[in-house]
Design an enzyme around this catalytic site. Structure first.
Site, PDB file in Angstrom:
ATOM      1  N   ASP A 146       5.769 -12.041   0.722  1.00 63.39           N
ATOM      2  CA  ASP A 146       6.483 -10.913   0.099  1.00 63.39           C
ATOM      3  C   ASP A 146       5.446  -9.980  -0.511  1.00 63.39           C
ATOM      4  O   ASP A 146       5.040 -10.151  -1.659  1.00 63.39           O
ATOM      5  CB  ASP A 146       7.453 -11.449  -0.960  1.00 63.39           C
ATOM      6  CG  ASP A 146       8.302 -10.347  -1.579  1.00 63.39           C
ATOM      7  OD1 ASP A 146       8.066  -9.163  -1.281  1.00 63.39           O
ATOM      8  OD2 ASP A 146       9.211 -10.679  -2.374  1.00 63.39           O
ATOM      9  N   HIS A 147       5.026  -8.981   0.268  1.00 62.34           N
ATOM     10  CA  HIS A 147       3.940  -8.093  -0.144  1.00 62.34           C
ATOM     11  C   HIS A 147       4.366  -6.627  -0.123  1.00 62.34           C
ATOM     12  O   HIS A 147       5.285  -6.249   0.600  1.00 62.34           O
ATOM     13  CB  HIS A 147       2.741  -8.255   0.799  1.00 62.34           C
ATOM     14  CG  HIS A 147       1.776  -9.308   0.361  1.00 62.34           C
ATOM     15  ND1 HIS A 147       0.441  -9.058   0.169  1.00 62.34           N
ATOM     16  CD2 HIS A 147       1.958 -10.617   0.063  1.00 62.34           C
ATOM     17  CE1 HIS A 147      -0.166 -10.169  -0.215  1.00 62.34           C
ATOM     18  NE2 HIS A 147       0.739 -11.131  -0.282  1.00 62.34           N
ATOM     19  N   GLY A 178       2.457 -13.862  -9.029  1.00 58.78           N
ATOM     20  CA  GLY A 178       2.161 -12.578  -8.418  1.00 58.78           C
ATOM     21  C   GLY A 178       0.682 -12.251  -8.292  1.00 58.78           C
ATOM     22  O   GLY A 178      -0.188 -12.956  -8.804  1.00 58.78           O
ATOM     23  N   GLU A 179       0.440 -11.144  -7.570  1.00 57.69           N
ATOM     24  CA  GLU A 179      -0.904 -10.581  -7.431  1.00 57.69           C
ATOM     25  C   GLU A 179      -0.860  -9.104  -7.803  1.00 57.69           C
ATOM     26  O   GLU A 179       0.096  -8.394  -7.469  1.00 57.69           O
ATOM     27  CB  GLU A 179      -1.425 -10.722  -5.991  1.00 57.69           C
ATOM     28  CG  GLU A 179      -1.617 -12.146  -5.526  1.00 57.69           C
ATOM     29  CD  GLU A 179      -0.486 -12.597  -4.623  1.00 57.69           C
ATOM     30  OE1 GLU A 179       0.346 -11.733  -4.234  1.00 57.69           O
ATOM     31  OE2 GLU A 179      -0.417 -13.789  -4.315  1.00 57.69           O
ATOM     32  N   LYS A 184      -5.321 -29.955  -2.641  1.00 63.65           N
ATOM     33  CA  LYS A 184      -5.870 -30.650  -3.799  1.00 63.65           C
ATOM     34  C   LYS A 184      -4.879 -31.693  -4.310  1.00 63.65           C
ATOM     35  O   LYS A 184      -3.791 -31.351  -4.791  1.00 63.65           O
ATOM     36  CB  LYS A 184      -6.189 -29.655  -4.912  1.00 63.65           C
ATOM     37  CG  LYS A 184      -7.348 -28.717  -4.599  1.00 63.65           C
ATOM     38  CD  LYS A 184      -7.638 -27.815  -5.779  1.00 63.65           C
ATOM     39  CE  LYS A 184      -8.847 -26.926  -5.539  1.00 63.65           C
ATOM     40  NZ  LYS A 184      -9.124 -26.030  -6.698  1.00 63.65           N
TER      41      LYS A 184
END
Length: 323
Positions: free
Chosen positions: A37-38, A106-107, A194
């Site tokens: 989702d960008h 988010g980013e 990880k």
């Protein structure tokens, strides 16, 4: 058995192609799907970024079996959590119960467009936790009133609710996000194999819940072509979440990755058409404890051939090795 998923990478294909690719992925036998989702692509070479919620609505109607999921939506900046709840409920209805709502903090790349600034990660986690609480309250039905630290909701109600609300996943990268996910989420999301992340998720209440990983791959019958394409479109991937969440524009990622070489990319992303290389790249996720692993094939134009190869070669190889 480990389930293998397909990624609708919205940064590398237009909306019509994304739906066509997912139909082919369902036919190829992928177990589930996820979608990014960008608002921006990571790099200009990727060249796309349609509105994923419209794509999901079309994909829900074009497919019949394959599960859908956001990987991931930020419910705190571009979108108010009350609107995310409405969108997710609608996609769950359109898909006949095949949707899962993946959420993250988010980013800057995507969220800066609404001009709300980009606070510290501690504040972003606070906002995400409050957003999840609002979304769950709306999924429960009835009118919701909320006056919180970061969000207000005034007499909101979802008028079209599915019988079963979408499960909520939360993306994790460290102890704080694992605590949040273990407490609030139905499943956990990560892009690194990880064990420490899954152990932390379990400690905070996540034991027994699904865990979904993701990694990029670059199939091509010519390995050099695959390496070049992976470098052109995905060299940002090695920056890690702490860097990737902060940069505001594709040009920022161009600058940050200018010294990343093709050899660097080939060392971390399986390239070419040897299924053993792809199996060995996926194996650490299975060994870490992920029960669902989504693959990102790099390059929008390569999807049809990749999907045919996956049906004939890759999926059987992965299931033989990891089943």
């Amino acid at each position: 058995m480990v389930q293998i998923g397909y990624t609708m990478m919205t940064e590398q294909a237009g909306p019509c192609d994304l739906v066509d690719h997912l139909v082919a992925a369902e036919e190829a036998g992928f177990d589930f799907s996820v979608a990014s989702d960008h608002y921006f692509p990571w790099l200009r070479a990727q060249g796309h970024s349609p509105y994923v919620w419209s794509v999901l609505g079309a994909a829900a109607q074009a497919t019949t079996r394959i599960p859908l999921m956001t990987y991931v939506t930020c419910p705190t900046f571009r979108y108010h959590p009350a609107i995310v709840a409405q969108k997710a409920a609608t996609v769950q209805l359109l898909s006949g119960g095949r949707f899962r709502l993946g959420l993250g903090s988010g980013e800057n790349l995507n969220e800066h467009v609404v001009g709300g600034g980009w606070p510290s990660v501690d504040i972003r986690h606070e906002m995400l936790e409050e957003a999840v609480e609002i979304i769950r309250a709306l999924f429960a039905g009835g009118h919701v009133n909320h006056r919180g630290t970061h969000f207000d909701v005034k007499s909101a109600r979802l008028w079209d609710l599915p019988a079963e609300p979408p499960p909520i996943g939360v993306a994790v990268s460290g102890e704080r996000s694992c605590k949040l996910a273990g407490h609030l989420a139905d499943l956990v999301i990560a892009t690194e194999p990880k064990t420490s992340l899954l152990d932390a998720f379990d400690r905070h209440g996540g034991a027994g819940k699904p865990r979904i990983g993701q990694l990029p791959v670059c199939w091509d019958p010519d390995r050099d072509t695959a390496v070049k394409r992976a470098h052109a479109q995905f060299r940002w991937f090695g920056g890690g979440w702490k860097v990737n969440s902060e940069l505001p524009h594709p040009d920022s990622f161009e600058s940050a990755t200018q010294f990343v070489t093709q050899d660097d990319v080939a060392a971390s992303i399986p390239c070419g058409d040897d299924p053993d290389d792809f199996v060995e790249a996926v194996r650490p996720y299975a060994e870490a404890g992920f029960d669902e692993i989504a693959l990102v094939q790099i390059g929008g134009e390569s999807q049809p051939e990749y999907l045919d190869w996956s049906r004939k070669t890759l999926l059987p190889a992965l299931r033989d090795a990891l089943g």
